[in-house]
Design a protein around this motif. Structure first.
Motif, mmCIF file in Angstrom:
data_model
loop_
_atom_site.group_PDB
_atom_site.id
_atom_site.type_symbol
_atom_site.label_atom_id
_atom_site.label_comp_id
_atom_site.label_asym_id
_atom_site.label_seq_id
_atom_site.Cartn_x
_atom_site.Cartn_y
_atom_site.Cartn_z
ATOM 1 N N ASP A 304 47.881 41.442 33.507
ATOM 2 C CA ASP A 304 48.086 42.670 32.742
ATOM 3 C C ASP A 304 49.084 42.365 31.636
ATOM 4 O OD1 ASP A 304 48.720 45.168 31.756
ATOM 5 O OD2 ASP A 304 48.890 46.127 33.714
ATOM 6 N N LYS A 305 48.633 42.370 30.397
ATOM 7 C CA LYS A 305 49.483 41.998 29.267
ATOM 8 C C LYS A 305 50.669 42.942 29.082
ATOM 9 C CE LYS A 305 46.811 44.592 25.809
ATOM 10 N NZ LYS A 305 47.867 45.556 25.507
ATOM 11 N N ASP A 306 50.583 44.152 29.646
ATOM 12 C CA ASP A 306 51.637 45.143 29.434
ATOM 13 C C ASP A 306 52.711 45.131 30.511
ATOM 14 O OD1 ASP A 306 50.452 46.261 27.069
ATOM 15 O OD2 ASP A 306 48.925 47.153 28.357
ATOM 16 N N GLN A 307 52.532 44.300 31.535
ATOM 17 C CA GLN A 307 53.561 44.194 32.564
ATOM 18 C C GLN A 307 54.754 43.400 32.058
ATOM 19 O OE1 GLN A 307 52.676 42.929 36.524
ATOM 20 N NE2 GLN A 307 50.735 44.025 36.609
ATOM 21 N N VAL A 316 54.126 34.054 27.888
ATOM 22 C CA VAL A 316 52.905 33.352 27.503
ATOM 23 C C VAL A 316 51.717 34.300 27.438
ATOM 24 C CG1 VAL A 316 51.317 31.486 28.080
ATOM 25 C CG2 VAL A 316 53.771 31.174 28.443
ATOM 26 N N LEU A 317 51.490 35.077 28.496
ATOM 27 C CA LEU A 317 50.339 35.980 28.485
ATOM 28 C C LEU A 317 50.470 37.010 27.370
ATOM 29 C CD1 LEU A 317 47.687 36.555 30.101
ATOM 30 C CD2 LEU A 317 48.941 38.443 31.148
ATOM 31 N N GLY A 318 51.670 37.528 27.156
ATOM 32 C CA GLY A 318 51.885 38.485 26.076
ATOM 33 C C GLY A 318 51.564 37.884 24.721
ATOM 34 N N ASP A 319 51.972 36.623 24.500
ATOM 35 C CA ASP A 319 51.658 35.952 23.246
ATOM 36 C C ASP A 319 50.158 35.757 23.078
ATOM 37 O OD1 ASP A 319 54.242 35.718 22.279
ATOM 38 O OD2 ASP A 319 54.592 33.790 23.239
ATOM 39 N N LEU A 320 49.474 35.382 24.159
ATOM 40 C CA LEU A 320 48.040 35.138 24.095
ATOM 41 C C LEU A 320 47.259 36.425 23.858
ATOM 42 C CD1 LEU A 320 47.617 32.599 27.049
ATOM 43 C CD2 LEU A 320 47.641 32.075 24.605
ATOM 44 N N CYS A 321 47.780 37.545 24.378
ATOM 45 C CA CYS A 321 47.038 38.821 24.337
ATOM 46 C C CYS A 321 47.575 39.791 23.298
ATOM 47 C CB CYS A 321 47.075 39.483 25.714
ATOM 48 S SG CYS A 321 46.257 38.540 27.006
ATOM 49 N N ARG A 322 48.342 39.316 22.363
ATOM 50 C CA ARG A 322 49.005 40.235 21.432
ATOM 51 C C ARG A 322 48.009 41.076 20.633
ATOM 52 N NH1 ARG A 322 53.426 37.351 17.956
ATOM 53 N NH2 ARG A 322 54.094 36.809 20.066
ATOM 54 N N ARG A 323 46.799 40.551 20.417
ATOM 55 C CA ARG A 323 45.801 41.277 19.619
ATOM 56 C C ARG A 323 44.602 41.696 20.458
ATOM 57 N NH1 ARG A 323 45.075 39.133 13.846
ATOM 58 N NH2 ARG A 323 43.231 38.075 14.654
ATOM 59 N N ALA A 324 44.751 41.667 21.794
ATOM 60 C CA ALA A 324 43.614 41.949 22.669
ATOM 61 C C ALA A 324 43.096 43.372 22.521
ATOM 62 C CB ALA A 324 43.999 41.687 24.128
ATOM 63 N N GLU A 325 43.988 44.321 22.282
ATOM 64 C CA GLU A 325 43.571 45.725 22.166
ATOM 65 C C GLU A 325 42.516 45.889 21.089
ATOM 66 O OE1 GLU A 325 43.922 49.460 23.784
ATOM 67 O OE2 GLU A 325 45.605 48.069 24.098
ATOM 68 N N GLY A 326 42.673 45.208 19.957
ATOM 69 C CA GLY A 326 41.732 45.338 18.846
ATOM 70 C C GLY A 326 40.565 44.383 18.904
ATOM 71 N N GLN A 358 38.695 34.771 20.233
ATOM 72 C CA GLN A 358 37.337 34.644 20.768
ATOM 73 C C GLN A 358 37.350 34.270 22.254
ATOM 74 O OE1 GLN A 358 35.516 35.732 18.131
ATOM 75 N NE2 GLN A 358 37.600 35.590 17.264
ATOM 76 N N HIS A 359 38.516 34.024 22.792
ATOM 77 C CA HIS A 359 38.642 33.610 24.189
ATOM 78 C C HIS A 359 39.457 34.598 25.020
ATOM 79 C CE1 HIS A 359 37.040 29.579 23.201
ATOM 80 N NE2 HIS A 359 37.597 29.827 22.033
ATOM 81 N N VAL A 360 39.716 35.777 24.456
ATOM 82 C CA VAL A 360 40.515 36.805 25.137
ATOM 83 C C VAL A 360 39.670 38.062 25.273
ATOM 84 C CG1 VAL A 360 42.599 38.214 25.066
ATOM 85 C CG2 VAL A 360 42.651 35.867 24.183
ATOM 86 N N VAL A 361 39.607 38.607 26.495
ATOM 87 C CA VAL A 361 38.842 39.829 26.763
ATOM 88 C C VAL A 361 39.744 40.819 27.489
ATOM 89 C CG1 VAL A 361 36.795 40.841 27.836
ATOM 90 C CG2 VAL A 361 36.708 38.501 26.962
ATOM 91 N N MET A 362 39.720 42.050 27.040
ATOM 92 C CA MET A 362 40.502 43.104 27.686
ATOM 93 C C MET A 362 39.561 44.050 28.418
ATOM 94 S SD MET A 362 43.186 45.760 25.953
ATOM 95 C CE MET A 362 43.802 47.189 26.852
ATOM 96 N N LEU A 363 39.772 44.214 29.725
ATOM 97 C CA LEU A 363 39.032 45.186 30.523
ATOM 98 C C LEU A 363 39.691 46.548 30.315
ATOM 99 C CD1 LEU A 363 38.591 43.121 33.824
ATOM 100 C CD2 LEU A 363 37.258 43.028 31.707
ATOM 101 N N ARG A 364 38.887 47.569 30.051
ATOM 102 C CA ARG A 364 39.455 48.820 29.540
ATOM 103 C C ARG A 364 39.203 50.046 30.421
ATOM 104 N NH1 ARG A 364 40.090 47.608 23.701
ATOM 105 N NH2 ARG A 364 39.485 45.434 23.497
ATOM 106 N N HIS A 365 38.378 49.925 31.442
ATOM 107 C CA HIS A 365 38.055 51.095 32.269
ATOM 108 C C HIS A 365 38.680 50.934 33.656
ATOM 109 C CE1 HIS A 365 35.943 54.455 34.004
ATOM 110 N NE2 HIS A 365 35.418 53.674 34.942
ATOM 111 N N SER A 366 39.555 51.879 34.031
ATOM 112 C CA SER A 366 40.214 51.811 35.338
ATOM 113 C C SER A 366 39.353 52.517 36.386
ATOM 114 C CB SER A 366 41.590 52.468 35.293
ATOM 115 O OG SER A 366 42.180 52.477 36.578
#
Length: 648
Positions: A304-307, A316-326, A358-366
């Motif tokens: 979870d990038k927001d933890q 590291v995860l935060g850096d990798l996922c900084r643009r995952a939302e978009g 291109q290698h980052v995916v965000m799951l959006r439905h809880s």
């Protein structure tokens, strides 16, 4: 010996408690290496040391004025630093990367050499993985359709994640609680193994890991449940491991050293590595993992990038996922996903897409928190920095969340600790939440007879541990009356007065303890929780032992068993009626109560509050003043790092 006048700035910083003794000792060491060094650079070196303690990888000199404003640096500090930066004259102990200077100035970022090396190594290893062209597996679309039946959700992000991971050697899958990260990765492993066994007789060598023993145990339990329902052939199911290691155990940690048995010269024997709870992995550990990973292996990170980020330096995860939302997908990626999966990610195509995106995916439905869930909506409001939304949720009737607005007094804390403050929840039509009385009643009421046998006592201990883990009180700090030290003492006193425990000695029945350092001799990991219980000893008399639920790999598949350990054999541990939010990562509890301190501090951030909220499955209680909550919601953690820029 004359005092060094260059250290006057450091002396002033110590007086104002802006630096630690360790920071100034480091600067004094550097002063001895270059007697002509500008005092401002010594101050900057000490501030870099302090930044590392706060989780930053570097001191970004382009942002020093912002940092000075935030921390109200004295004017003579500012003047000295401004003159030093304009002079463009570096001390001999700062280099650009060549040689062996202890500090490195890379652009505007000042690093300790060790962290500069780690950051470059992580960036290089990740970029090398995505730069190698991976062939599209045959039958990929067919297998995706079988493992992911038609979904009403569009795009079906789990299907998208699996498609991208099957096509690449590096994938990050991020998402909030209940978005299906574990379900997705189990299906992904089924997909990879199925596709591989179509072409090869030998199955993929897959390993699963997590940063802590607690996170590993939770992933292990989740995977066991998912595997039974996975729509794959028996041969494929048997080739998917259910054993989850800690990263330290996976790499082969060596006691009293930072080095591991597995490294670039002795790589891990695997084809696929999955790391869960990746937000807890610091830069140094990620560097060690990547060094030990064979160049042909796939790496899949879940988290979870927001933890909260790791306790150690780096995010590291935060850096990798900084643009995952978009999303930030390229048009070519969107076209391939439409053809392969039938999913349209066109709204997430961006002209400024980078290779990493291109290698980052965000799951959006809880799936855990629906539209009526107070906990789910509270997590979203906190994450969005919506203080008004947070207040509105607490002020309107909610059956699963409660807010004690203000500092918890003795009566409120006792009510919460004993039975979860159920009056509030009952008043809003909710079920009865749990407090610590529950596990202590299980301890007393289910206690087997002294001669009932080992299996009966092990089963009892398991029930007590399960009951304890249904409620957890969390806090932000370690010190002070509302940190773990003060709260653990207060809670023990409350339970003592209620005649639920006899806390007259260091060790007493019912005492919950948290292991704070890996003990490979005992098979206990940092984060493991045990409870002291009286069980029959060799002479038949009841003796105090600490019951832990530990992994048992003696059979064909990993299971868990109760192990009773003498208190005297245990090393570093602490009582855990109250646990820091950091320590709670990787865990979930039916009822979570978060107690905030009476005054705001830099530790209280949006990420800490979000992490505390999302530890709760059924009930969440917040204890804290409105001003403190407002500060926490408004303060975002920013860790200085150059990793994202290196990965563009």
């Amino acid at each position: 010996m004359q005092p060094d006048s260059r250290l006057a700035l450091l002396a002033h910083a110590i007086e104002q408690k802006r630096l630690r003794a360790l920071d100034t000792a480091f600067a004094r060491f550097l002063a001895e290496q270059d007697t002509q060094a500008d005092p401002a650079w010594l101050l900057l070196a000490a501030l870099l040391s302090r930044q590392l303690a706060d989780g930053h990888l570097c001191l970004d000199l382009s942002m020093w004025q912002m940092l000075a404003d935030e921390q109200s640096w004295p004017s003579h500090w500012r003047d000295a630093i401004e003159r030093a930066l304009q002079a463009h004259s570096l001390p001999t102990w700062i280099g650009s990367g060549e040689g062996a200077t202890p500090l490195v100035l890379d652009g505007t970022r000042l690093y300790l050499r060790r962290y500069w090396n780690h950051e470059r190594q992580v960036a290089q290893a990740i970029s090398e993985r995505w730069s190698v062209a991976q062939p599209v597996p045959g039958h990929l679309s067919e297998e995706l359709a079988r493992l992911f039946p038609a979904s009403a959700a569009q795009p079906d992000w789990p299907r998208v994640a699996c498609a991208l991971a099957a096509h690449g050697a590096f994938t990050v899958i991020t998402g909030g609680p209940g978005t299906g990260k574990t379900t997705t990765v189990v299906r992904l492993l089924g997909l990879l193994q199925t596709l591989h066994l179509r072409e090869q007789p030998r199955p993929l060598r897959i390993r699963l890991a997590a940063p802590t023993g607690k996170a590993a145990a939770r992933l292990n339990a989740s995977i066991h449940g998912q595997l039974a329902r996975l729509d794959v052939d028996d041969a494929v199911r048997m080739a998917i491991p259910a054993t989850v290691d800690t990263l330290h155990r996976l790499l082969g940690a060596r006691p009293d050293t930072r080095r591991f048995r597995h490294d670039a010269a002795h790589p891990l024997a695997l084809d696929v590595l999955v790391i869960d709870e990746a937000s807890m992995v610091d830069l140094e550990m990620m560097s060690a993992v990547l060094a030990a990973l064979p160049s042909s292996a796939r790496l899949i990170l879940l988290g979870d990038k927001d933890q909260l980020s790791s306790v150690e330096a780096g995010a590291v995860l935060g850096d990798l996922c900084r643009r995952a939302e978009g999303g930030h997908y390229e048009q070519a990626t969107a076209d391939w996903l439409r053809t392969t999966t039938g999913n349209d990610v066109q709204p997430w195509v961006r002209s400024d897409a980078h290779a990493l995106d291109q290698h980052v995916v965000m799951l959006r439905h809880s799936h855990r928190f629906d539209a009526t869930s107070g906990i789910g909506r509270l997590a979203l409001a906190v994450n969005a920095g919506d203080l008004g939304g947070v207040r509105n949720l607490f002020q309107s009737p909610q059956p699963d969340i409660a807010w004690i607005d203000g500092v918890a007094d003795a009566s409120e804390l006792a009510t919460l600790v004993l039975h979860g403050g159920r009056e509030h929840f009952a008043a809003h039509g909710g079920d009865a939440p749990l407090g610590y009385r529950y596990y202590l009643e299980v301890l007393r009421q289910e206690r087997p007879a002294i001669d009932a046998g080992d299996e009966a006592h092990a089963q009892w201990a398991r029930h007590v541990l399960d009951a304890f883990h249904r409620f957890q009180l969390l806090c932000a700090l370690r010190n002070g009356p509302y940190g773990t030290e003060g709260l653990n003492q207060q809670i023990a006193s409350i339970l003592q007065r209620a005649q639920l425990i006899d806390a007259g000695h260091d060790w007493y029945e019912g005492r919950p303890v948290l292991v704070t350092r890996n003990d490979y001799n005992l098979g206990l990991m940092n984060g493991d929780v045990g409870i002291a219980l009286r069980v029959p000893s060799a002479d038949g008399e009841p003796r105090l032992r600490v019951a832990f639920l530990v992994a048992d790999s003696s059979g064909e598949a990993q299971t868990e068993r109760i192990r009773f350990i003498l208190p005297s054999r245990l090393g570093e541990l602490e009582t855990v009626f109250a646990m820091t939010v950091h320590k709670s990562q990787g865990s979930e509890f039916e009822h979570t109560a978060l107690v905030l301190p009476e005054r705001a501090s830099g530790v209280l951030t949006r990420e800490l509050l979000y992490t505390g909220v999302t530890r709760a499955r059924r009930w969440f209680t917040l204890v804290g003043g409105g001003d403190v909550v407002a500060e926490a919601v408004g303060r975002v953690t920013v860790r200085h790092s150059g990793l994202r820029d290196r990965l563009r």
